[in-house]
Design a protein around this motif. Structure first.
Motif, PDB file in Angstrom:
ATOM      1  N   LEU A   1     -22.228  18.412 -29.809  1.00  0.00           N
ATOM      2  CA  LEU A   1     -20.996  17.754 -29.383  1.00  0.00           C
ATOM      3  C   LEU A   1     -20.771  16.432 -30.123  1.00  0.00           C
TER       4      LEU A   1
ATOM      5  N   THR B   1     -33.130  25.587 -26.187  1.00  0.00           N
ATOM      6  CA  THR B   1     -31.909  25.013 -25.635  1.00  0.00           C
ATOM      7  C   THR B   1     -32.255  23.769 -24.827  1.00  0.00           C
TER       8      THR B   1
ATOM      9  N   PRO C   1     -28.135  22.957 -34.169  1.00  0.00           N
ATOM     10  CA  PRO C   1     -27.116  22.370 -33.293  1.00  0.00           C
ATOM     11  C   PRO C   1     -26.057  21.580 -34.056  1.00  0.00           C
TER      12      PRO C   1
ATOM     13  N   ASN D   1     -30.017  19.177 -27.883  1.00  0.00           N
ATOM     14  CA  ASN D   1     -29.253  20.058 -28.778  1.00  0.00           C
ATOM     15  C   ASN D   1     -27.756  19.967 -28.502  1.00  0.00           C
ATOM     16  N   MET D   2     -27.424  19.918 -27.228  1.00  0.00           N
ATOM     17  CA  MET D   2     -26.023  19.801 -26.841  1.00  0.00           C
ATOM     18  C   MET D   2     -25.435  18.484 -27.353  1.00  0.00           C
TER      19      MET D   2
ATOM     20  N   GLY E   1     -30.648  19.490 -23.570  1.00  0.00           N
ATOM     21  CA  GLY E   1     -29.574  18.498 -23.577  1.00  0.00           C
ATOM     22  C   GLY E   1     -29.466  17.801 -24.913  1.00  0.00           C
TER      23      GLY E   1
ATOM     24  N   ALA F   1     -25.151  25.976 -31.740  1.00  0.00           N
ATOM     25  CA  ALA F   1     -25.050  24.709 -31.013  1.00  0.00           C
ATOM     26  C   ALA F   1     -26.149  24.530 -29.969  1.00  0.00           C
ATOM     27  N   VAL F   2     -26.658  25.649 -29.435  1.00  0.00           N
ATOM     28  CA  VAL F   2     -27.712  25.531 -28.425  1.00  0.00           C
ATOM     29  C   VAL F   2     -29.110  25.675 -29.025  1.00  0.00           C
TER      30      VAL F   2
ATOM     31  N   ALA G   1     -21.507  28.821 -31.069  1.00  0.00           N
ATOM     32  CA  ALA G   1     -22.127  28.389 -29.816  1.00  0.00           C
ATOM     33  C   ALA G   1     -23.627  28.647 -29.835  1.00  0.00           C
TER      34      ALA G   1
END
Length: 642
Positions: free
Chosen positions: A188, A179, A359, A183-184, A181, A168-169, A165
């Motif tokens: 994902l 961090t 990420p 990166n998210m 959006g 991921a951020v 996690a």
């Protein structure tokens, strides 16, 4: 023709772990392991160099040395020689458990190169100590039943998820991206692509889903300006790591003791990883396997001390990759080791791999680390949770592991000597599981779980193992209708290690009977839906069985319909229609099943009746255990119905 068949026969008899894949697949699968492993491999030297004040040039050499030695260690573990190496697809990396102790050792010695030399002295001695104590540690395997190994494997998977996690951020450290959006979306998106490939494709494409996800995610990030490869141009073409590059090691008793403790804790983690991999590749793990794995850890750690690296252990990250891809060949990991050696000698190659954005790597890691936890769940299915002690062991160890994983600052509230334990959820949870297992199962009187009786008058497994034949038959005779020969033979299989073994003894006894004995037993079962059962004249067990789908209070049309089928069945085969009512979906399905079975031959129906009797006995056994453990059973039913 014979000459053609012999090689094929040898190949099919070889365990998948030992199969040598074509060179192309080895290269691709090996590269996939390296990409999945890379970030975890280099984070330890990065953290250490930053903490003890090493220069950028020294850090680059540490990373190259780390990768080079990781490759050697992975080949030793997967290929093996003599009594060294477990010969499973286990990739070796620097243990995170050693980070805090090494930083403390380095700073205590003045930091910089001076501190590094004291660290290497401790690493060398700890590696040799691990090598020589491996066979003695492996004798402790009896303290690692499924309740311990399942807990440790689950903890490893769950404790690694925050690491995924974090990537991921945007990752951690001074070079991490903020961090956002975006990166998210990278994380994902990479995860979604891996899942999509696993769903749509089969065979080779499915096995390299993680590699495709990492490459595709990196390319997308590069197109949007978020993947940078400028370091490739600055990196040298060749960078050979030489023994004792920073100078001859220095030895400190306190540092050595600290590092030996680290290796003992790491041995527990390695044991968990070996058991996890054994579960995944379907290969039984014994005491000698643990000894071989720990010798490889010790030898690799010693080599690390010589070639300017650190303590080594099996990397759980790549255990998850083996589970996810289902590629079980150990030669894939050996190939990954060879690739890492090359990367360690070619800084430019390492710089390319280092260009994978955090990420993207985090998205892939979420899938891989979670699969490690799933392996733990699968191992825990072998645990007898009717024994409340096992519930306490799993709950406490997992709970404490998640406590320090979610709140890492807890380590700052304990004495310095305890930081090595409380600084890692994997370490704390693993040691807790081992300690509680010894406390509950190896210290004092072991009465075992309650398996029959009522609260206040329960029969525990320890008592069952001491029963006379008559007492045993009296206690468990209700599992079967009529003849008691199956229960009598189950008594001969004592002692029982757990309730699973007790349950299996009844099944084995049932199918060991002669045909005449089995026929007499089948004849003893009452007709489905008869008034005799409804009035309780065939026993409380039969009443409980048949009332499950309402057969004891059928209307006249339904009772007549079922009576016609059971009567026709008995006329045809000479014994009653036996169906495990609790397995059936509904009354209609019972009727449908009865009609279908009318078309079978007598031998098939004899076997079918025995299978149904075994199912009925299994449900009745569960009733015995539930009656003896009403609180646990109520909680289990409540949880399953939520």
């Amino acid at each position: 023709m014979k000459a053609v068949l012999r090689p094929s026969s040898r190949q099919t008899s070889r365990h998948p772990v030992d199969q040598l894949l074509p060179p192309g697949k080895l290269a691709v699968y090996g590269a996939q392991h390296v990409l999945a492993f890379y970030a975890g491999a280099v984070i330890v030297p990065i953290l250490l160099a930053s903490a003890i004040g090493l220069s950028t040039e020294q850090l680059i050499h540490l990373i190259n040395a780390d990768l080079f030695t990781c490759g050697i260690a992975s080949i030793i573990q997967s290929v093996g020689f003599w009594k060294v190496g477990v010969r499973l697809p286990l990739l070796q990396g620097v243990t995170f458990t050693a980070v805090s102790p090494m930083i403390a050792i380095g700073l205590a010695a003045g930091g910089g190169t001076d501190g590094l030399l004291v660290i290497y002295g401790a690493v060398l001695v700890a590696g040799l100590a691990t090598f020589f104590i491996a066979p003695f540690f492996s004798k402790l395997i009896r303290f690692f039943p499924p309740v311990v190994t399942g807990s440790v494997i689950t903890i490893i998977g769950l404790a690694l998820l925050p690491v995924a996690a974090g990537d991921a951020v945007g990752g951690a450290g001074p070079d991490a991206a903020p961090t956002s959006g975006k990166n998210m979306a990278y994380a994902l998106g990479t995860l979604a692509l891996i899942v999509l490939i696993q769903r749509v494709f089969k065979g080779f494409m499915a096995t390299i889903a993680v590699l495709i996800g990492l490459v595709a995610g990196t390319l997308v990030a590069w197109a949007f300006g978020d993947a940078h490869f400028g370091a490739v141009g600055d990196a040298a073409w060749a960078g050979v790591t030489t023994p004792f590059y920073f100078g001859w090691p220095k030895f400190s008793v306190a540092a050595i003791i600290s590092m030996v403790v680290v290796m003992l804790i790491t041995a527990v983690e390695t044991t968990g990883d070996v058991f996890a991999t054994g579960e995944i590749v379907e290969k039984r793990i014994g005491r000698e396997d643990i000894a071989r794995a720990l010798r490889a850890d010790g030898l690799a750690t010693t080599i690390g001390g010589v070639f300017n690296s650190f303590p080594y252990t099996c990397f759980a990250e790549n255990v998850g990759l083996v589970r996810l891809t289902r590629v079980r060949s150990r030669w894939v990991v050996a190939t990954a080791g060879a690739i890492m050696i090359v990367i360690g000698l070619l800084p430019k190659a390492g710089a390319i791999v280092a260009g994978v954005p955090h990420p993207v790597l985090g998205g892939a890691a979420l899938a891989m680390f979670a699969t490690v936890a799933v392996v733990g769940f699968q191992t825990l299915t072998k645990v007898d949770f009717h024994d409340h002690r096992n519930v306490v062991i799993v709950a406490t160890s997992v709970g404490l592991a998640m406590y320090v994983t979610a709140q890492p600052q807890v380590a700052q509230a304990v004495p310095d000597w305890a930081e090595i334990i409380f600084g890692s959820g994997i370490t704390l949870g693993s040691l807790t599981a081992i300690f509680l297992n010894i406390l509950f199962h190896h210290v004092g009187k072991n009465f075992g779980p309650a398996v029959a009786g009522q609260p206040g008058d329960t029969v525990r497994l320890d008592q069952v193992n001491k029963m006379t034949r008559e007492e045993f038959v009296e206690t468990f005779g209700g599992l079967f209708q009529g003849p008691r020969w199956a229960v009598e033979r189950a008594w001969d299989m004592r002692p029982y290690a757990d309730t699973h073994a007790l349950r299996r003894s009844f099944q084995e006894a049932l199918f060991s009977g002669s045909r005449d004995e089995q026929r007499d037993l089948i004849q003893a079962y009452p007709q489905l839906g008869s008034q005799f059962v409804a009035d309780g004249l065939s026993g409380e067990a039969s009443l409980r069985d048949q009332s499950d789908k309402g057969l004891t209070f059928l209307g006249d049309p339904e009772r007549d319909q079922l009576a016609a089928i059971t009567s026709e069945y008995e006329q045809r085969f000479g014994f009653p229609l036996v169906i495990s009512v609790r397995d059936a979906e509904s009354y209609d399905r019972i009727v449908e099943q009865g009609r279908e079975r009318l078309g079978n031959c007598e031998n098939q129906e004899h076997a079918a009746a025995l299978l149904e009797i075994a199912k009925i006995a299994g449900y009745r056994f569960d009733d015995f255990v539930s009656d003896a453990n009403p609180i646990h059973s109520a909680r289990t039913r409540w949880s399953s119905n939520r």
